[in-house]
Enzyme design. Sequence first.
Site, short mmCIF file in Angstrom:
data_model
loop_
_atom_site.label_atom_id
_atom_site.label_comp_id
_atom_site.label_asym_id
_atom_site.label_seq_id
_atom_site.Cartn_x
_atom_site.Cartn_y
_atom_site.Cartn_z
N ASP A 1 45.28 31.07 38.41
CA ASP A 1 46.59 31.40 38.97
C ASP A 1 47.67 30.87 38.05
O ASP A 1 47.47 29.86 37.37
CB ASP A 1 46.75 30.79 40.37
CG ASP A 1 45.87 31.44 41.41
OD1 ASP A 1 45.59 32.65 41.28
OD2 ASP A 1 45.48 30.76 42.37
N ASP B 1 46.17 39.01 42.70
CA ASP B 1 46.67 38.71 44.04
C ASP B 1 47.87 39.58 44.38
O ASP B 1 48.01 40.04 45.52
CB ASP B 1 47.08 37.24 44.14
CG ASP B 1 45.94 36.27 43.90
OD1 ASP B 1 44.77 36.65 44.13
OD2 ASP B 1 46.22 35.13 43.48
#
Length: 172
Positions: free
Chosen positions: A132, A151
């Site tokens: 991330d 995401d």
Amino acid sequence: MAIKKTNTFSTSSKHRANLTPWLGIAAIVVLFDQLSKIAITKTFVLGEEKLITSFFNLVLAYNRGAAFSFLSNAGGWQRHFFTAVAVVAVVFIIFQLRRNPGQRMFCWSMALIMGGAIGNVIDRILYGHVIDFLDFHFAAIGHFPAFNVADSAITLGAILFIVDELRRVNKN
């Protein structure tokens, strides 16, 4: 009694043609997701942040769990569980795309979700965690959990799916 012959080649070719644009969208999501993760891991060390705006940072973070780091400290089984869930979801999405090729918004939503799921599965298989790096923060709220392109595609796909379902319900 006459036996009806079916041309399986043309049928499977037709299904492939119906799937091609949606698989292409999913592939583009995977490509952008993986290229962005490669760039961030080559540029940052774990935990390093770079302020971009007053509300957005780039940061290298590893997520061993699901969304919002759910189950990230569960001991390792979650890696295999979330990988299996994503693989099942991709198979189900392909089935749905074949069944509903004329529903454009639905197919867009499924293609985005599929691309995001595949992008995060690649991370889980290669690294044991999801990479991330997008970090939004607001003074009154604090930091939103870091996320990635996959995401974002999953979220956008889910929004499109809800909008499509609401439109369909309102038509009836």
